[in-house]
Design a protein around this motif. Structure first.
Motif, mmCIF file in Angstrom:
data_model
loop_
_atom_site.group_PDB
_atom_site.id
_atom_site.type_symbol
_atom_site.label_atom_id
_atom_site.label_comp_id
_atom_site.label_asym_id
_atom_site.label_seq_id
_atom_site.Cartn_x
_atom_site.Cartn_y
_atom_site.Cartn_z
ATOM 1 N N VAL A 68 27.294 37.803 51.350
ATOM 2 C CA VAL A 68 27.744 36.503 50.348
ATOM 3 C C VAL A 68 26.193 35.810 50.329
ATOM 4 C CG1 VAL A 68 28.963 34.349 50.229
ATOM 5 C CG2 VAL A 68 30.008 36.328 51.328
ATOM 6 N N LYS A 69 26.210 35.557 48.808
ATOM 7 C CA LYS A 69 25.057 34.639 48.432
ATOM 8 C C LYS A 69 25.408 33.180 47.852
ATOM 9 C CE LYS A 69 21.701 37.078 50.070
ATOM 10 N NZ LYS A 69 21.132 36.631 51.417
ATOM 11 N N GLY A 70 26.018 32.223 48.520
ATOM 12 C CA GLY A 70 26.589 31.373 47.798
ATOM 13 C C GLY A 70 27.931 31.145 48.419
ATOM 14 N N TRP A 71 28.738 32.138 47.545
ATOM 15 C CA TRP A 71 30.348 32.024 47.825
ATOM 16 C C TRP A 71 30.809 33.355 46.965
ATOM 17 C CZ3 TRP A 71 33.231 31.950 43.528
ATOM 18 C CH2 TRP A 71 32.669 31.484 42.175
ATOM 19 N N LYS A 72 31.892 33.880 47.636
ATOM 20 C CA LYS A 72 32.622 34.966 47.114
ATOM 21 C C LYS A 72 34.190 34.728 47.295
ATOM 22 C CE LYS A 72 29.307 38.698 47.304
ATOM 23 N NZ LYS A 72 29.055 40.292 47.693
ATOM 24 N N ILE A 73 34.925 34.973 46.409
ATOM 25 C CA ILE A 73 36.493 34.929 46.399
ATOM 26 C C ILE A 73 37.154 36.223 46.125
ATOM 27 C CG2 ILE A 73 38.389 33.850 45.534
ATOM 28 C CD1 ILE A 73 36.825 31.418 45.113
ATOM 29 N N LYS A 105 40.439 42.497 44.654
ATOM 30 C CA LYS A 105 39.574 42.125 43.271
ATOM 31 C C LYS A 105 39.026 41.140 43.721
ATOM 32 C CE LYS A 105 42.616 44.600 39.768
ATOM 33 N NZ LYS A 105 43.420 44.129 38.745
ATOM 34 N N ARG A 106 37.662 41.018 43.256
ATOM 35 C CA ARG A 106 36.735 40.160 43.319
ATOM 36 C C ARG A 106 36.969 39.029 42.138
ATOM 37 N NH1 ARG A 106 30.036 39.773 43.734
ATOM 38 N NH2 ARG A 106 29.847 37.737 43.679
ATOM 39 N N PHE A 107 36.865 37.573 42.387
ATOM 40 C CA PHE A 107 36.675 36.625 41.243
ATOM 41 C C PHE A 107 35.417 36.766 40.726
ATOM 42 C CE2 PHE A 107 35.771 32.432 39.660
ATOM 43 C CZ PHE A 107 36.574 32.200 38.625
ATOM 44 N N PRO A 108 35.181 37.052 39.365
ATOM 45 C CA PRO A 108 33.841 37.331 38.733
ATOM 46 C C PRO A 108 32.985 36.173 38.798
ATOM 47 C CG PRO A 108 35.533 36.922 37.150
ATOM 48 C CD PRO A 108 36.233 36.975 38.433
ATOM 49 N N GLY A 109 33.381 34.867 39.042
ATOM 50 C CA GLY A 109 32.347 33.793 38.801
ATOM 51 C C GLY A 109 31.522 34.095 39.944
ATOM 52 N N ALA A 110 30.158 33.493 39.405
ATOM 53 C CA ALA A 110 28.833 33.788 40.311
ATOM 54 C C ALA A 110 28.268 32.302 40.416
ATOM 55 C CB ALA A 110 27.838 34.608 40.007
ATOM 56 N N THR A 111 28.336 31.466 39.655
ATOM 57 C CA THR A 111 27.703 30.265 39.939
ATOM 58 C C THR A 111 28.581 29.147 40.087
ATOM 59 O OG1 THR A 111 27.596 30.033 37.328
ATOM 60 C CG2 THR A 111 25.675 30.903 38.354
ATOM 61 N N SER A 112 29.112 28.255 39.085
ATOM 62 C CA SER A 112 30.121 27.155 39.318
ATOM 63 C C SER A 112 31.285 27.824 39.391
ATOM 64 C CB SER A 112 29.999 26.034 38.155
ATOM 65 O OG SER A 112 30.062 26.736 36.962
ATOM 66 N N LEU A 113 32.414 27.228 39.966
ATOM 67 C CA LEU A 113 33.788 27.670 39.980
ATOM 68 C C LEU A 113 34.552 26.476 39.544
ATOM 69 C CD1 LEU A 113 36.065 29.335 41.087
ATOM 70 C CD2 LEU A 113 36.039 28.246 43.164
ATOM 71 N N GLN A 114 35.559 26.588 38.665
ATOM 72 C CA GLN A 114 36.516 25.863 38.313
ATOM 73 C C GLN A 114 38.165 25.929 38.615
ATOM 74 O OE1 GLN A 114 35.750 23.019 36.316
ATOM 75 N NE2 GLN A 114 33.346 23.805 36.456
ATOM 76 N N ALA A 152 31.912 24.829 45.170
ATOM 77 C CA ALA A 152 32.813 25.910 44.873
ATOM 78 C C ALA A 152 34.069 25.929 45.741
ATOM 79 C CB ALA A 152 32.189 27.380 45.041
ATOM 80 N N ALA A 153 33.882 25.630 47.212
ATOM 81 C CA ALA A 153 34.976 25.165 48.255
ATOM 82 C C ALA A 153 35.985 24.072 47.940
ATOM 83 C CB ALA A 153 34.041 25.138 49.374
ATOM 84 N N GLU A 154 35.069 23.022 47.146
ATOM 85 C CA GLU A 154 36.082 21.937 46.716
ATOM 86 C C GLU A 154 36.953 22.500 45.777
ATOM 87 O OE1 GLU A 154 36.368 18.692 47.809
ATOM 88 O OE2 GLU A 154 35.109 19.204 49.441
ATOM 89 N N ALA A 155 36.433 23.091 44.642
ATOM 90 C CA ALA A 155 37.281 23.764 43.824
ATOM 91 C C ALA A 155 38.563 24.704 44.414
ATOM 92 C CB ALA A 155 36.677 24.641 42.762
ATOM 93 N N TYR A 156 37.930 25.448 45.190
ATOM 94 C CA TYR A 156 38.954 26.226 46.036
ATOM 95 C C TYR A 156 39.955 25.851 46.523
ATOM 96 C CZ TYR A 156 40.243 30.281 49.086
ATOM 97 O OH TYR A 156 40.872 31.258 49.650
ATOM 98 N N PHE A 157 39.470 24.459 47.216
ATOM 99 C CA PHE A 157 40.588 23.657 47.803
ATOM 100 C C PHE A 157 41.819 23.199 46.819
ATOM 101 C CE2 PHE A 157 37.635 22.331 51.431
ATOM 102 C CZ PHE A 157 37.928 23.429 52.241
ATOM 103 N N GLU A 158 41.151 22.627 45.942
ATOM 104 C CA GLU A 158 42.076 22.303 44.734
ATOM 105 C C GLU A 158 43.116 23.374 44.380
ATOM 106 O OE1 GLU A 158 42.008 20.353 40.363
ATOM 107 O OE2 GLU A 158 40.258 20.178 41.338
ATOM 108 N N ALA A 159 42.673 24.387 44.057
ATOM 109 C CA ALA A 159 43.498 25.727 43.666
ATOM 110 C C ALA A 159 44.701 25.809 44.653
ATOM 111 C CB ALA A 159 42.586 26.805 43.301
ATOM 112 N N ALA A 160 44.032 25.807 46.058
ATOM 113 C CA ALA A 160 45.098 25.927 47.009
ATOM 114 C C ALA A 160 46.166 25.084 47.156
ATOM 115 C CB ALA A 160 44.445 26.008 48.463
#
Length: 418
Positions: A106-111, A130-139, A74-82
Protein backbone atom coordinates in the motif's frame (compact mmCIF):
# COMPACT_ATOMS: atom_id res chain seq x y z
CA UNK A 1 -1.71 2.51 18.39
CA UNK A 2 -4.00 2.37 15.37
CA UNK A 3 -5.48 5.88 14.98
CA UNK A 4 -8.60 4.47 13.37
CA UNK A 5 -9.20 1.47 15.59
CA UNK A 6 -12.68 1.01 17.00
CA UNK A 7 -11.78 2.73 20.25
CA UNK A 8 -9.71 5.58 18.86
CA UNK A 9 -11.68 6.95 15.95
CA UNK A 10 -10.29 10.42 15.50
CA UNK A 11 -13.53 12.23 14.70
CA UNK A 12 -14.57 12.54 18.34
CA UNK A 13 -17.91 10.90 17.59
CA UNK A 14 -19.37 8.66 20.33
CA UNK A 15 -20.55 6.04 17.83
CA UNK A 16 -17.95 5.33 15.10
CA UNK A 17 -18.93 3.40 12.00
CA UNK A 18 -19.17 -0.35 12.62
CA UNK A 19 -15.84 -1.55 11.29
CA UNK A 20 -14.10 -4.80 11.93
CA UNK A 21 -10.66 -3.72 13.12
CA UNK A 22 -8.26 -5.74 10.94
CA UNK A 23 -4.99 -5.96 12.88
CA UNK A 24 -3.28 -8.91 11.15
CA UNK A 25 -3.49 -11.26 8.17
CA UNK A 26 -5.11 -13.77 10.52
CA UNK A 27 -7.94 -11.40 11.50
CA UNK A 28 -8.33 -10.56 7.81
CA UNK A 29 -8.99 -14.26 7.08
CA UNK A 30 -11.57 -14.34 9.88
CA UNK A 31 -13.21 -11.25 8.40
CA UNK A 32 -13.31 -12.58 4.83
CA UNK A 33 -14.76 -15.93 5.92
CA UNK A 34 -16.94 -14.36 8.64
CA UNK A 35 -16.01 -17.25 10.92
CA UNK A 36 -18.31 -15.96 13.67
CA UNK A 37 -21.27 -16.64 11.38
CA UNK A 38 -22.12 -20.27 10.65
CA UNK A 39 -24.00 -19.28 7.48
CA UNK A 40 -20.54 -18.78 5.89
CA UNK A 41 -21.58 -15.64 4.04
CA UNK A 42 -18.44 -13.64 4.64
CA UNK A 43 -16.95 -11.28 2.13
CA UNK A 44 -16.92 -7.54 2.66
CA UNK A 45 -15.04 -4.33 2.01
CA UNK A 46 -11.49 -3.82 3.26
CA UNK A 47 -9.81 -0.42 3.42
CA UNK A 48 -6.06 -0.27 4.14
CA UNK A 49 -4.57 3.16 4.79
CA UNK A 50 -0.94 4.15 5.20
CA UNK A 51 -1.47 6.49 8.12
CA UNK A 52 1.12 6.83 10.91
CA UNK A 53 0.26 6.84 14.57
CA UNK A 54 -1.23 10.09 15.78
CA UNK A 55 1.36 12.37 17.34
CA UNK A 56 0.86 14.17 20.61
CA UNK A 57 -2.31 16.28 20.19
CA UNK A 58 -0.31 19.33 21.23
CA UNK A 59 1.85 18.96 18.13
CA UNK A 60 -0.62 20.82 15.91
CA UNK A 61 1.75 21.11 12.94
CA UNK A 62 2.40 17.36 12.74
CA UNK A 63 -1.29 16.64 13.30
CA UNK A 64 -2.26 18.99 10.47
CA UNK A 65 0.20 17.27 8.15
CA UNK A 66 -1.42 13.89 8.75
CA UNK A 67 -4.93 15.25 8.25
CA UNK A 68 -3.92 16.80 4.93
CA UNK A 69 -2.48 13.54 3.60
CA UNK A 70 -4.27 11.71 0.77
CA UNK A 71 -4.55 8.57 2.91
CA UNK A 72 -6.25 10.40 5.76
CA UNK A 73 -8.73 12.12 3.45
CA UNK A 74 -9.42 8.82 1.66
CA UNK A 75 -10.15 7.25 5.05
CA UNK A 76 -12.69 9.98 5.77
CA UNK A 77 -14.48 9.22 2.46
CA UNK A 78 -14.33 5.50 3.32
CA UNK A 79 -16.02 6.21 6.67
CA UNK A 80 -18.76 8.15 4.90
CA UNK A 81 -19.46 5.26 2.52
CA UNK A 82 -19.60 2.86 5.45
CA UNK A 83 -22.08 5.05 7.32
CA UNK A 84 -24.30 5.10 4.26
CA UNK A 85 -24.13 1.37 3.56
CA UNK A 86 -23.68 -0.73 6.69
CA UNK A 87 -27.37 -0.83 7.66
CA UNK A 88 -28.12 -2.49 4.31
CA UNK A 89 -25.89 -5.39 5.28
CA UNK A 90 -22.53 -4.42 3.80
CA UNK A 91 -19.57 -5.35 5.98
CA UNK A 92 -16.53 -3.10 6.35
CA UNK A 93 -13.02 -3.75 7.61
CA UNK A 94 -10.39 -1.13 8.29
CA UNK A 95 -6.65 -1.30 8.86
CA UNK A 96 -3.59 0.90 9.22
CA UNK A 97 -1.54 -2.04 10.53
CA UNK A 98 2.01 -2.11 9.07
CA UNK A 99 1.71 -5.88 8.42
CA UNK A 100 -1.19 -5.33 6.02
CA UNK A 101 0.28 -2.15 4.52
CA UNK A 102 3.43 -4.09 3.66
CA UNK A 103 1.63 -7.28 2.53
CA UNK A 104 -0.61 -5.42 0.07
CA UNK A 105 2.16 -2.97 -0.95
CA UNK A 106 0.00 0.00 0.00
CA UNK A 107 1.24 3.44 -0.99
CA UNK A 108 -1.33 5.83 0.46
CA UNK A 109 -4.40 3.60 0.45
CA UNK A 110 -6.05 0.59 -1.18
CA UNK A 111 -9.63 -0.68 -0.99
CA UNK A 112 -10.75 -4.20 -1.88
CA UNK A 113 -14.18 -5.80 -2.19
CA UNK A 114 -14.20 -9.50 -1.26
CA UNK A 115 -16.92 -11.87 -2.42
CA UNK A 116 -18.23 -14.49 0.05
CA UNK A 117 -15.64 -17.28 -0.38
CA UNK A 118 -18.18 -20.12 -0.27
CA UNK A 119 -19.99 -18.69 -3.31
CA UNK A 120 -17.05 -17.63 -5.51
CA UNK A 121 -17.23 -19.46 -8.87
CA UNK A 122 -13.71 -19.22 -10.31
CA UNK A 123 -14.71 -21.56 -13.13
CA UNK A 124 -17.13 -18.84 -14.29
CA UNK A 125 -14.45 -16.15 -14.14
CA UNK A 126 -15.33 -14.75 -10.71
CA UNK A 127 -12.44 -13.32 -8.73
CA UNK A 128 -12.37 -13.59 -4.93
CA UNK A 129 -11.61 -9.88 -4.62
CA UNK A 130 -11.62 -6.73 -6.71
CA UNK A 131 -9.62 -3.60 -6.07
CA UNK A 132 -11.22 -0.17 -6.24
CA UNK A 133 -9.44 1.50 -9.18
CA UNK A 134 -8.92 4.94 -7.62
CA UNK A 135 -5.32 5.81 -6.78
CA UNK A 136 -5.32 9.48 -5.78
CA UNK A 137 -8.41 11.14 -4.30
CA UNK A 138 -11.47 9.16 -3.16
CA UNK A 139 -15.13 10.20 -3.39
CA UNK A 140 -17.54 8.27 -1.19
CA UNK A 141 -20.26 8.12 -3.86
CA UNK A 142 -17.96 6.53 -6.46
CA UNK A 143 -16.82 4.02 -3.85
CA UNK A 144 -20.44 3.16 -2.95
CA UNK A 145 -21.23 2.58 -6.62
CA UNK A 146 -18.22 0.28 -6.95
CA UNK A 147 -19.18 -1.68 -3.82
CA UNK A 148 -22.77 -2.12 -4.99
CA UNK A 149 -21.60 -3.41 -8.37
CA UNK A 150 -19.03 -5.88 -7.03
CA UNK A 151 -20.34 -7.30 -3.74
CA UNK A 152 -22.77 -9.92 -5.04
CA UNK A 153 -21.50 -13.10 -6.69
CA UNK A 154 -23.17 -14.75 -9.66
CA UNK A 155 -25.19 -16.75 -7.13
CA UNK A 156 -25.23 -15.47 -3.56
CA UNK A 157 -27.19 -16.18 -0.42
CA UNK A 158 -29.78 -14.04 1.34
CA UNK A 159 -29.73 -13.98 5.15
CA UNK A 160 -31.30 -11.69 7.77
CA UNK A 161 -28.07 -9.68 7.81
CA UNK A 162 -27.83 -8.92 4.10
CA UNK A 163 -31.41 -9.14 2.78
CA UNK A 164 -31.64 -5.38 2.24
CA UNK A 165 -28.76 -5.54 -0.28
CA UNK A 166 -31.04 -7.69 -2.44
CA UNK A 167 -34.38 -6.26 -1.41
CA UNK A 168 -33.67 -2.78 -2.67
CA UNK A 169 -31.78 -3.82 -5.78
CA UNK A 170 -32.73 -2.06 -9.01
CA UNK A 171 -32.53 -5.43 -10.78
CA UNK A 172 -35.03 -8.29 -10.58
CA UNK A 173 -34.00 -10.78 -7.87
CA UNK A 174 -34.52 -14.51 -8.42
CA UNK A 175 -34.54 -16.43 -5.15
CA UNK A 176 -34.38 -20.19 -4.81
CA UNK A 177 -35.74 -21.48 -1.50
CA UNK A 178 -34.28 -24.80 -0.44
CA UNK A 179 -32.23 -26.51 2.26
CA UNK A 180 -29.17 -24.28 2.41
CA UNK A 181 -26.10 -24.75 4.60
CA UNK A 182 -22.34 -25.09 4.12
CA UNK A 183 -22.40 -28.61 2.76
CA UNK A 184 -21.59 -30.13 -0.60
CA UNK A 185 -25.27 -30.26 -1.56
CA UNK A 186 -25.48 -26.47 -1.29
CA UNK A 187 -22.39 -26.09 -3.49
CA UNK A 188 -24.01 -28.32 -6.12
CA UNK A 189 -27.29 -26.39 -5.89
CA UNK A 190 -25.47 -23.06 -6.30
CA UNK A 191 -23.65 -24.42 -9.36
CA UNK A 192 -26.91 -25.58 -10.95
CA UNK A 193 -28.37 -22.12 -10.42
CA UNK A 194 -25.24 -20.47 -11.85
CA UNK A 195 -25.84 -22.22 -15.17
CA UNK A 196 -29.09 -20.25 -15.37
CA UNK A 197 -27.72 -17.06 -13.84
CA UNK A 198 -24.76 -16.77 -16.21
CA UNK A 199 -27.14 -15.91 -19.07
CA UNK A 200 -28.55 -12.92 -17.17
CA UNK A 201 -25.59 -11.84 -15.01
CA UNK A 202 -25.85 -8.17 -16.00
CA UNK A 203 -29.65 -8.06 -15.88
CA UNK A 204 -30.72 -9.85 -12.69
CA UNK A 205 -29.53 -11.12 -9.31
CA UNK A 206 -29.72 -14.74 -8.18
CA UNK A 207 -29.56 -16.04 -4.62
CA UNK A 208 -30.24 -19.04 -2.43
CA UNK A 209 -32.38 -18.73 0.68
CA UNK A 210 -32.58 -21.28 3.46
CA UNK A 211 -36.26 -22.20 3.52
CA UNK A 212 -36.06 -22.49 7.31
CA UNK A 213 -35.22 -18.81 7.81
CA UNK A 214 -38.76 -17.50 8.04
CA UNK A 215 -37.70 -13.95 8.95
CA UNK A 216 -35.86 -13.62 5.64
CA UNK A 217 -38.94 -14.80 3.81
CA UNK A 218 -41.14 -12.29 5.63
CA UNK A 219 -38.76 -9.39 5.19
CA UNK A 220 -38.38 -10.24 1.51
CA UNK A 221 -42.20 -10.16 1.16
CA UNK A 222 -42.37 -13.62 -0.40
CA UNK A 223 -43.79 -15.75 2.35
CA UNK A 224 -46.92 -17.40 0.97
CA UNK A 225 -45.86 -21.05 0.99
CA UNK A 226 -47.77 -23.44 3.21
CA UNK A 227 -45.80 -24.43 6.29
CA UNK A 228 -46.20 -28.15 5.71
CA UNK A 229 -44.57 -27.82 2.29
CA UNK A 230 -41.60 -26.00 3.75
CA UNK A 231 -41.10 -28.78 6.29
CA UNK A 232 -40.72 -31.28 3.43
CA UNK A 233 -36.98 -31.92 3.15
CA UNK A 234 -37.12 -31.97 -0.66
CA UNK A 235 -39.17 -28.78 -0.96
CA UNK A 236 -37.88 -26.13 -3.36
CA UNK A 237 -39.53 -22.99 -4.74
CA UNK A 238 -38.40 -20.16 -6.96
CA UNK A 239 -39.58 -16.57 -6.84
CA UNK A 240 -38.71 -13.38 -8.64
CA UNK A 241 -39.17 -10.00 -7.01
CA UNK A 242 -38.94 -6.85 -9.11
CA UNK A 243 -38.49 -3.89 -6.76
CA UNK A 244 -38.91 -1.35 -9.54
CA UNK A 245 -42.17 -2.84 -10.84
CA UNK A 246 -43.30 -3.68 -7.29
CA UNK A 247 -44.32 -7.12 -8.48
CA UNK A 248 -43.41 -10.71 -7.69
CA UNK A 249 -43.84 -14.02 -9.45
CA UNK A 250 -43.59 -17.63 -8.37
CA UNK A 251 -42.71 -20.65 -10.49
CA UNK A 252 -45.71 -22.96 -10.57
CA UNK A 253 -43.43 -25.96 -10.74
CA UNK A 254 -41.23 -26.94 -7.80
CA UNK A 255 -38.91 -28.99 -10.03
CA UNK A 256 -35.50 -27.50 -10.64
CA UNK A 257 -35.52 -28.46 -14.31
CA UNK A 258 -38.49 -26.12 -14.80
CA UNK A 259 -36.87 -23.10 -13.13
CA UNK A 260 -34.89 -22.05 -16.21
CA UNK A 261 -38.11 -21.70 -18.21
CA UNK A 262 -39.53 -19.59 -15.37
CA UNK A 263 -36.50 -17.26 -15.38
CA UNK A 264 -36.59 -16.93 -19.16
CA UNK A 265 -40.32 -16.14 -19.16
CA UNK A 266 -39.97 -13.44 -16.50
CA UNK A 267 -36.97 -11.82 -18.19
CA UNK A 268 -38.76 -11.77 -21.57
CA UNK A 269 -41.99 -10.51 -20.03
CA UNK A 270 -43.93 -13.44 -21.48
CA UNK A 271 -45.87 -14.28 -18.34
CA UNK A 272 -47.19 -17.70 -19.34
CA UNK A 273 -49.74 -18.68 -16.67
CA UNK A 274 -48.78 -22.31 -17.11
CA UNK A 275 -45.29 -21.49 -15.87
CA UNK A 276 -45.74 -18.37 -13.76
CA UNK A 277 -48.02 -17.38 -10.94
CA UNK A 278 -48.10 -13.70 -10.05
CA UNK A 279 -48.11 -13.25 -6.30
CA UNK A 280 -48.93 -10.22 -4.20
CA UNK A 281 -46.25 -8.54 -2.19
CA UNK A 282 -48.12 -9.05 1.08
CA UNK A 283 -47.28 -6.88 4.07
CA UNK A 284 -45.87 -9.10 6.76
CA UNK A 285 -46.20 -8.02 10.38
CA UNK A 286 -42.92 -6.15 10.14
CA UNK A 287 -43.63 -4.60 6.76
CA UNK A 288 -46.85 -3.09 8.08
CA UNK A 289 -44.79 -1.12 10.57
CA UNK A 290 -42.52 0.47 8.01
CA UNK A 291 -43.88 1.26 4.60
CA UNK A 292 -41.49 2.72 2.03
CA UNK A 293 -43.03 6.12 2.73
CA UNK A 294 -42.28 5.87 6.43
CA UNK A 295 -46.01 5.97 7.20
CA UNK A 296 -47.69 3.27 9.25
CA UNK A 297 -50.54 1.26 7.76
CA UNK A 298 -52.35 0.89 11.08
CA UNK A 299 -52.30 2.17 14.64
CA UNK A 300 -49.70 0.01 16.35
CA UNK A 301 -49.80 1.91 19.62
CA UNK A 302 -46.53 3.73 18.94
CA UNK A 303 -46.88 7.41 18.19
CA UNK A 304 -44.93 8.64 15.14
CA UNK A 305 -43.22 12.03 15.41
CA UNK A 306 -41.26 14.28 13.10
CA UNK A 307 -38.55 16.73 14.14
CA UNK A 308 -41.10 19.42 15.06
CA UNK A 309 -43.55 17.27 17.01
CA UNK A 310 -40.71 15.51 18.87
CA UNK A 311 -39.28 18.85 19.95
CA UNK A 312 -42.75 20.05 20.99
CA UNK A 313 -43.23 16.87 23.01
CA UNK A 314 -39.91 17.34 24.76
CA UNK A 315 -40.64 21.00 25.45
CA UNK A 316 -44.16 20.53 26.78
CA UNK A 317 -44.49 17.07 28.28
CA UNK A 318 -44.13 16.39 31.98
CA UNK A 319 -43.40 12.74 31.23
CA UNK A 320 -40.29 10.75 30.42
CA UNK A 321 -39.89 9.98 26.70
CA UNK A 322 -38.58 6.81 25.05
CA UNK A 323 -37.84 7.43 21.37
CA UNK A 324 -36.71 5.09 18.60
CA UNK A 325 -35.01 6.45 15.49
CA UNK A 326 -35.55 4.05 12.57
CA UNK A 327 -35.30 3.88 8.78
CA UNK A 328 -37.91 2.24 6.52
CA UNK A 329 -35.26 0.21 4.68
CA UNK A 330 -33.54 -1.06 7.84
CA UNK A 331 -34.01 -4.82 8.28
CA UNK A 332 -33.13 -4.72 11.99
CA UNK A 333 -35.76 -1.99 12.50
CA UNK A 334 -38.38 -4.12 10.77
CA UNK A 335 -37.57 -7.14 12.90
CA UNK A 336 -37.61 -5.03 16.08
CA UNK A 337 -40.92 -3.28 15.29
CA UNK A 338 -43.33 -5.80 16.92
CA UNK A 339 -41.16 -5.85 20.06
CA UNK A 340 -41.14 -2.07 20.25
CA UNK A 341 -44.94 -2.02 19.94
CA UNK A 342 -45.14 -4.29 23.00
CA UNK A 343 -42.70 -2.05 24.86
CA UNK A 344 -44.97 0.92 24.08
CA UNK A 345 -48.00 -1.00 25.30
CA UNK A 346 -46.27 -1.74 28.59
CA UNK A 347 -44.68 1.68 29.21
CA UNK A 348 -47.17 4.21 27.82
CA UNK A 349 -49.07 5.75 30.68
CA UNK A 350 -48.89 8.37 33.39
CA UNK A 351 -45.08 8.45 33.51
CA UNK A 352 -43.75 7.63 30.04
CA UNK A 353 -44.48 8.46 26.40
CA UNK A 354 -43.10 6.03 23.79
CA UNK A 355 -42.60 7.42 20.27
CA UNK A 356 -40.65 6.74 17.09
CA UNK A 357 -39.17 8.90 14.36
CA UNK A 358 -38.18 8.10 10.79
CA UNK A 359 -34.57 9.22 11.08
CA UNK A 360 -34.03 8.81 7.35
CA UNK A 361 -36.54 11.51 6.43
CA UNK A 362 -36.42 13.88 9.40
CA UNK A 363 -33.78 16.11 10.95
CA UNK A 364 -32.73 14.56 14.25
CA UNK A 365 -32.71 17.14 17.10
CA UNK A 366 -29.17 18.15 18.09
CA UNK A 367 -29.27 16.56 21.56
CA UNK A 368 -29.42 13.10 19.94
CA UNK A 369 -26.56 11.36 18.14
CA UNK A 370 -27.86 8.88 15.55
CA UNK A 371 -25.17 7.01 13.58
CA UNK A 372 -27.25 3.93 12.68
CA UNK A 373 -30.67 2.37 12.96
CA UNK A 374 -32.46 1.52 15.13
CA UNK A 375 -31.21 3.91 17.84
CA UNK A 376 -33.09 4.31 21.14
CA UNK A 377 -32.92 7.12 23.67
CA UNK A 378 -34.56 7.58 27.07
CA UNK A 379 -35.22 11.24 27.89
CA UNK A 380 -35.83 11.93 31.59
CA UNK A 381 -38.54 14.50 32.12
CA UNK A 382 -36.31 16.67 34.32
CA UNK A 383 -33.27 16.44 31.97
CA UNK A 384 -34.66 16.94 28.49
CA UNK A 385 -31.34 18.14 27.07
CA UNK A 386 -29.48 15.10 28.40
CA UNK A 387 -31.03 12.03 26.76
CA UNK A 388 -29.55 8.64 27.65
CA UNK A 389 -28.56 6.39 24.74
CA UNK A 390 -29.56 2.71 24.91
CA UNK A 391 -26.66 0.42 23.94
CA UNK A 392 -28.02 -3.02 24.86
CA UNK A 393 -29.84 -5.89 23.15
CA UNK A 394 -33.04 -5.17 21.19
CA UNK A 395 -35.25 -7.15 23.54
CA UNK A 396 -38.31 -6.04 25.47
CA UNK A 397 -37.00 -7.25 28.85
CA UNK A 398 -33.61 -5.55 28.42
CA UNK A 399 -35.11 -2.23 27.30
CA UNK A 400 -37.67 -2.15 30.10
CA UNK A 401 -34.89 -2.89 32.60
CA UNK A 402 -32.95 -0.01 31.06
CA UNK A 403 -35.92 2.30 31.58
CA UNK A 404 -36.32 1.13 35.19
CA UNK A 405 -32.62 1.69 35.89
CA UNK A 406 -32.95 5.31 34.73
CA UNK A 407 -36.19 5.85 36.60
CA UNK A 408 -35.95 8.45 39.30
CA UNK A 409 -39.73 8.73 39.59
CA UNK A 410 -40.77 5.10 40.13
CA UNK A 411 -41.73 4.30 36.56
CA UNK A 412 -41.52 0.64 37.48
CA UNK A 413 -44.64 0.93 39.61
CA UNK A 414 -46.65 1.93 36.51
CA UNK A 415 -45.39 -0.69 34.02
CA UNK A 416 -48.19 -2.90 32.76
CA UNK A 417 -47.86 -6.67 32.64
CA UNK A 418 -48.50 -8.32 29.26
Amino acid sequence: GDPYSMGDYGGGEPNPPPFDDITSLETLEDFIHHTADDTEIGGGVLGIFEIPEFPDEENAEQMEGIQESAAYQAAEAYFEAARNMHERGYRFGFSTTPELVEHFKVKGWKIFVYLPPFYVAKEHGEKPRKRFPGATSLQSRSLETFIEANSIPLVGRITPDNENIFRFSEKPVFTLFSEVSKDENTKLLAEKLRKIAIKYKDEALFALVDKNQAMVLKAFKLWDVEEEKVEDKDFQAMFCRDSQAKKAWKAKSSLFQDFEAFVEAVMKGSLDDEIIEEVELPGSDTDDYYEDTGEEKFDDGVESVDENSLQELLDSSNKHVLVEFYAPWCGHCQQFAPEYAKIAEQLNGESVVVVKMNGDENVVPPQFTVEGFPTLYFVPKDRKLKPVSYEGKLSRAAIIDFVKNHDHNHIGENIKEL
